[in-house]
Design a protein around this motif. Structure first.
Motif, PDB file in Angstrom:
ATOM      1  N   HIS A   1       0.832  -1.210   0.000  1.00 37.29           N
ATOM      2  CA  HIS A   1       0.000   0.000   0.000  1.00 37.29           C
ATOM      3  C   HIS A   1       0.866   1.260   0.000  1.00 37.29           C
ATOM      4  CE1 HIS A   1      -3.357   2.669   0.976  1.00 37.29           C
ATOM      5  NE2 HIS A   1      -2.560   3.230   1.871  1.00 37.29           N
ATOM      6  N   VAL A   2       1.888   1.265   0.837  1.00 45.38           N
ATOM      7  CA  VAL A   2       2.767   2.440   0.913  1.00 45.38           C
ATOM      8  C   VAL A   2       3.455   2.665  -0.427  1.00 45.38           C
ATOM      9  CG1 VAL A   2       4.831   3.385   2.004  1.00 45.38           C
ATOM     10  CG2 VAL A   2       3.086   2.265   3.413  1.00 45.38           C
TER      11      VAL A   2
ATOM     12  N   ASP B   1       1.173   8.596  13.494  1.00 48.05           N
ATOM     13  CA  ASP B   1       2.432   9.332  13.649  1.00 48.05           C
ATOM     14  C   ASP B   1       3.161   9.057  14.954  1.00 48.05           C
ATOM     15  OD1 ASP B   1       0.679  10.591  15.361  1.00 48.05           O
ATOM     16  OD2 ASP B   1       0.926  12.589  14.507  1.00 48.05           O
TER      17      ASP B   1
ATOM     18  N   GLU C   1       2.024   7.407   7.857  1.00 43.77           N
ATOM     19  CA  GLU C   1       0.697   7.825   7.422  1.00 43.77           C
ATOM     20  C   GLU C   1      -0.305   6.685   7.564  1.00 43.77           C
ATOM     21  OE1 GLU C   1       1.134   9.186   3.445  1.00 43.77           O
ATOM     22  OE2 GLU C   1       2.469  10.841   3.968  1.00 43.77           O
ATOM     23  N   LEU C   2       0.191   5.458   7.481  1.00 44.42           N
ATOM     24  CA  LEU C   2      -0.667   4.281   7.574  1.00 44.42           C
ATOM     25  C   LEU C   2      -0.861   3.842   9.016  1.00 44.42           C
ATOM     26  CD1 LEU C   2      -2.143   2.252   5.717  1.00 44.42           C
ATOM     27  CD2 LEU C   2      -0.078   0.844   5.789  1.00 44.42           C
TER      28      LEU C   2
ATOM     29  N   GLY D   1       3.191   6.958  -0.273  1.00 45.41           N
ATOM     30  CA  GLY D   1       3.140   7.596   1.036  1.00 45.41           C
ATOM     31  C   GLY D   1       4.270   7.150   1.948  1.00 45.41           C
ATOM     32  N   GLU D   2       4.047   7.335   3.248  1.00 43.67           N
ATOM     33  CA  GLU D   2       5.012   6.954   4.267  1.00 43.67           C
ATOM     34  C   GLU D   2       4.343   5.983   5.238  1.00 43.67           C
ATOM     35  OE1 GLU D   2       8.136   7.837   4.434  1.00 43.67           O
ATOM     36  OE2 GLU D   2       8.087   9.230   2.727  1.00 43.67           O
TER      37      GLU D   2
ATOM     38  N   THR E   1       0.898   3.939  -3.134  1.00 34.07           N
ATOM     39  CA  THR E   1       0.382   5.298  -2.934  1.00 34.07           C
ATOM     40  C   THR E   1       1.483   6.348  -2.864  1.00 34.07           C
ATOM     41  OG1 THR E   1       0.396   5.002  -0.526  1.00 34.07           O
ATOM     42  CG2 THR E   1      -1.636   4.414  -1.713  1.00 34.07           C
TER      43      THR E   1
END
Length: 502
Positions: free
Chosen positions: A250-251, A264, A260-261, A256-257, A254
């Motif tokens: 998924h990371v 934080d 984010e999943l 992302g980081e 997308t």
């Protein structure tokens, strides 16, 4: 040494910490002192229902507050819980008879016989009423556990055959909790995220840990995990390798980081129960979210664990206090425990206990490995192969392989799970040429008789076939699983290759 289970039972519960139950679109939080008080009320309610010390109660339900209340109430009464995983058991009267249950609490539709509900099977929603104070109840007697006393009946997670039952001891739980706390120092500021079924005893450890060491716990479900983690903001996420494989994909997809999943605040990820791929572990470590792999079985609980200050790539960690690893002449891992989980199965087929438990309680794991010079354990594979999917389900592949081999065109079949979500088979054709039509037909026939998680998504036809000469068969003509994996790793990871299931 002070017993942690006795601390859970006797309290007091730490102030300022809570357990949260997070589902899609809803959540519910209970402060730990309130949780303990509610569990005491449930214990009184169970006593009013006629449940007595030494009895057993079954819990067949998805994760929810009532599950935890029943478990803590049973500890308070010295009643043994039987954690029954939905999908593997049905709430029928014979379940009470088979496992000697005084009562069974379930969130599933209750079967009726002759139009009447069996008196021992109760909706788990009834626990809410039991959790309310009832004037006139006599005080609960003080209880304490000796290390060898059983607190729960837990079941192996195999997907074929009747699950084997283990009566887990208080001493084994204490030993595991202390070992984990010594490595990770969970405490104020931590929120441990749990989403695998509470029927798995190890998932309940984190409730006990919160009550002993003072931290938060969030209990969710696999279906809700990715949706709720960013808002829950846990500091620790527990999951099988397949779950983190899904997170990695998924990371990457997308852009992302990981934070984010997972939220934080995450400080580390915990994984085990199945081999983790080095690529996945490296991905999260290099992204600044440490992931620590460990090793254990239902029969042993945690045996080894990587942890801050003692982590080695490729290993499953150092042996934890209270456990002792011995390798036989074939490299098979044996585990001796200062406080064994059990010394036999409570429920199993004849001979199954003797195949796993040695007379002194040592467990023969069936895994092959080695210890390096610094005491880190490396696991190379196992004889009786089980695959853990990213939803936590165990799939035993040997019966599936045997069904495929029933086709005359197939000489051998070895099933793998390269991405922890889909099963892929490597088959060695019989004769000089591969009959792909027959292999395809057999694939369809086998899949038609399997549960969705057990179905083979595609078949790779080995070329050349497995042989002793190319090292893919032993001298006794048995497939060398690890060598086959190494030889076909590229094909296994390339989804376009092979015969696809229709």
């Amino acid at each position: 040494m002070d017993s942690l289970i006795n601390r859970v039972v006797a309290g007091p519960a730490p102030e300022g910490h809570r357990v949260t139950f997070a589902r899609l679109g809803a959540s519910e939080s209970v402060e730990l002192p309130e949780l303990r008080a509610m569990a005491g009320n449930v214990a009184q309610g169970l006593r009013r229902l006629g449940v007595r010390p030494g009895d057993r109660i079954g819990i067949l339900s998805a994760n929810r507050l009532e599950w935890v209340l029943l478990d803590l109430a049973a500890l308070r009464l010295k009643v043994v819980t039987a954690g029954l995983e939905p999908g593997k058991f049905d709430p029928r009267p014979e379940l009470l008879e088979r496992y000697g249950l005084s009562a069974l609490f379930t969130d599933q539709p209750i079967s009726r016989e002759d139009g009447e509900t069996h008196k021992g099977i109760l909706p788990i929603e009834d626990v809410r009423a039991l959790a309310q104070p009832s004037p006139g109840d006599a005080p609960l007697p003080d209880v304490s556990y000796d290390p060898g006393e059983a607190t729960t009946l837990k079941f192996t997670s195999g997907s074929t055959g009747r699950p084997k039952g283990l009566a887990a001891t208080a001493g084994s739980i204490d030993s595991s909790l202390r070992a984990v706390q010594g490595m990770f120092a969970h405490g104020p500021g931590d929120d441990i995220f749990v989403f695998l079924p509470l029927s798995l005893l190890q998932q309940r450890y984190w409730i006990y840990s919160a009550l002993c060491f003072g931290h938060d716990v969030t209990v969710s479900t696999y279906e809700a995990a990715f949706a709720v983690m960013p808002s829950v903001r846990p500091t620790v996420v527990m999951g099988v390798p397949g779950f983190f494989e899904t997170a990695m994909r998924h990371v990457r997809e997308t852009g992302g980081e990981p934070r984010e999943l997972f939220g934080d605040r995450v400080r580390y990820l915990w994984t085990g129960s199945a081999p983790a791929r080095a690529e996945m572990l490296r991905f999260f470590n290099e992204a600044g979210v440490p992931i620590y792999e460990g090793y254990g079985l239902n029969e042993t609980c945690i045996v080894t664990k990587n942890h801050p200050g003692a982590s080695r790539e490729g290993s499953v960690g150092r042996v934890v206090p209270g456990k002792h690893v011995v390798l036989d002449e074939d490299g098979v891992i044996h585990v001796r425990s200062d406080h064994p989980v059990a010394r036999r199965y409570e429920y199993c087929a004849p001979g199954e206990s003797e195949a796993i438990f040695l007379p002194d309680g040592t467990v023969r794991t069936g895994d092959v490995g080695h210890l390096d010079e610094d005491g880190f354990l490396f696991v190379h594979g196992r004889a009786d192969d089980a695959i853990v999917l990213d939803n936590g389900r165990n799939v035993i592949v040997r019966p599936i392989e045997e069904r495929m081999r029933a086709e005359p065109a197939i000489a051998e079949c070895v099933v793998f799970c390269p991405d922890q979500t889909r099963l892929v088979a490597v088959v060695s054709p019989a004769g000089t040429g591969a009959d792909e039509a027959a292999i395809s037909a057999r694939l369809a026939a086998v899949n038609a008789g399997l549960e969705p998680d057990e179905r083979i998504s595609r078949v790779i036809v080995a070329d050349p076939p497995f042989s002793i000469g190319n090292g893919l068969l032993t001298s006794q003509y048995k497939p060398r699983r690890q060598r086959i994996l190494d030889a076909y790793r590229h094909e296994l990871s390339t989804r376009e290759r092979g015969i696809h299931a229709r």
